[in-house]
Scaffold this motif. Structure first.
Motif, mmCIF file in Angstrom:
data_model
loop_
_atom_site.group_PDB
_atom_site.id
_atom_site.type_symbol
_atom_site.label_atom_id
_atom_site.label_comp_id
_atom_site.label_asym_id
_atom_site.label_seq_id
_atom_site.Cartn_x
_atom_site.Cartn_y
_atom_site.Cartn_z
ATOM 1 N N THR A 70 0.853 -1.196 0.000
ATOM 2 C CA THR A 70 0.000 0.000 0.000
ATOM 3 C C THR A 70 0.890 1.247 0.000
ATOM 4 O OG1 THR A 70 -0.120 0.035 2.413
ATOM 5 C CG2 THR A 70 -1.873 -1.173 1.260
ATOM 6 N N ALA A 92 -2.924 -2.597 6.576
ATOM 7 C CA ALA A 92 -2.739 -2.033 5.234
ATOM 8 C C ALA A 92 -2.567 -0.516 5.313
ATOM 9 C CB ALA A 92 -3.942 -2.382 4.358
ATOM 10 N N PHE A 103 2.069 -7.087 5.096
ATOM 11 C CA PHE A 103 1.728 -5.761 4.561
ATOM 12 C C PHE A 103 2.996 -4.921 4.494
ATOM 13 C CE2 PHE A 103 -2.201 -7.420 6.176
ATOM 14 C CZ PHE A 103 -3.130 -7.028 5.222
#
Ligand SMILES: Cc1ncc(COP(=O)(O)O)c(C=O)c1O
Length: 410
Positions: free
Chosen positions: A145, A160, A177
């Motif tokens: 992300t 995230a 993540f």
């Protein structure tokens, strides 16, 4: 003109009393605005004392067709008489009609309904991981992300989101993540490992300060996904449903994500989310892989269907594009007339951010006193997320109040 007439009697308790009782009974999560809401219609909100406000926030991008839209209300009332909830163990016409209409607005072929933005993103993350493993046969699970993103508050969505301020005290988070700097393709390329399953982003970062990503960057991310076998996921929870001037903000960029998510404006205030995906990506789920008790129940589906019909009939995405452009120019005019007050005006359609040159809590308070409800994000960005059918005069009234408040501040 909107009117309080017919909005029901005044609350039995005073604002101060309800405030005290709320502090006593509700968990300390939201630091609330000093307003008790008695009723709302269209782009108007009335407080406990009957004072009227112009609503430029629309329940944080939720009431896209305005509060208590008659067609949406009528659809909900009709549906309540007929069928509210039986669970996803049954076939329901309302859900199918909604799925067909929603899918007609984009390139995807399948949808999973849920109850919120965070849940839609959880479904997207789960689908991406399961698709890579079960369909492609590759052990890929990492989700990349971008800095300043916001994807929700459940543990997966918060992992995230990756902001220390929001994660404080909640560790450990699910692994897998990774976050990279937005607009930096080199950093993104370097971050893609053989374990990477997907890249997820908002094309306009909302909580991050209303920041549209550049066209070149978003298209380069899509190319990278193609090249490296990654799934491209776009979070349209805030930017979607006509607000940007297209049905979906990614449609401004000419890209076609494998998965995208929606919520907020979907059912104009009933809790609803959706994860949409391409036919191939949908193969990642089997019967029983993922579920929700409430998601897409008949009542929420009927409301969302009515929202889409209103948006289509009133051509609200086109209106958002036109009015948003007008408002952006209007605010840029204020910035030019009052040098040193506004750093930048950003956004797409009626998703607008006015970045101030200095922290803006005092200005936000002054505008609230003048009867304008909006949000302040990142300390200095006035965020406007009005209903897509707000009157131009309401936006002009806000522009005049902004001009006046900025001048008073000097
Ligand atoms: C881009 C984005 N994604 C996800 C979410 C989370 O949505 P929800 O609060 O419905 O879980 C939000 C909420 O503000 C959002 O703006």
């Amino acid at each position: 003109m909107e009117s309080l007439h017919g909005c029901g009697p005044a609350p039995a308790a005073s604002f101060e009393e309800i405030k005290a009782r709320a502090e006593k009974t509700l968990c300390r999560t939201y630091s609330r605005y000093p307003v008790g809401v008695r009723a709302a219609r269209g782009s108007r909100i009335w407080d406990f004392d009957g004072r009227e406000y112009i609503d430029l926030l629309a329940g944080i991008a939720v009431t896209g067709v305005g509060h208590a839209h008659p067609q949406v209300n009528a659809a909900m009332l009709r549906q309540m008489e007929k069928l509210t909830h039986v669970s996803n163990l049954f076939y329901q016409e309302e859900q199918v009609l909604l799925a067909e209409k929603l899918l007609a607005s984009n390139h995807c072929s399948k949808v999973f309904f849920c109850n919120s933005g965070a849940e839609a993103n959880e479904a997207a993350i789960k689908l991406a991981r399961r698709f890579q493993r079960k369909v492609r046969g590759e052990d890929r699970y990492e989700i990349i992300t971008l800095s300043s993103c916001f994807h929700g508050r459940t543990l997966g969505a918060l992992a995230a989101t990756g902001q220390a301020r929001l994660q404080d005290g909640f560790a450990p988070f699910p692994p897998g993540f990774l976050q990279v700097e937005a607009e930096n393709m080199e950093a993104l390329r370097a971050a893609v490992s053989p374990a990477c399953a997907a890249i997820m982003l908002e094309v306009v970062q909302g909580e991050g300060g209303v920041r549209p990503l550049s066209r070149d960057y978003v298209r380069a991310v899509e190319d990278l996904c193609q090249e490296r076998g990654l799934l491209f996921i776009i979070d349209e929870v805030q930017a979607g449903m006509g607000r940007s001037g297209h049905w979906w903000a990614f449609q401004h960029y000419g890209v076609k994500p494998h998965i995208f998510t929606s919520a907020k404006a979907l059912a104009n205030g009933l809790p609803m989310g959706a994860m949409l995906c391409t036919e191939e990506t949908a193969q990642g789920f089997d019967y029983g892989s993922h579920a929700t008790t409430f998601g897409g129940n008949a009542l929420c589906s009927a409301a969302a269907l009515a929202v889409l019909e209103v948006m289509e009939k009133e051509r609200l995405p086109e209106r958002a594009a036109r009015l948003g452009l007008w408002a952006k120019h209007r605010f840029e005019g204020i910035a030019a007339a009052l040098p040193g007050s506004i750093r930048e005006v950003r956004g797409l359609g009626l998703f607008l951010g006015i970045e101030l040159a200095a922290p803006g809590k005092d200005l936000w308070e002054a505008l609230l006193r003048k009867g304008f409800i909006l949000n302040l994000t990142q300390e200095r960005v006035l965020r406007l997320l009005p209903a897509l059918n707000i009157a131009e005069e309401d936006l002009e009234a806000f522009a005049l109040a902004l001009e006046e408040s900025l001048a008073e501040r000097k």
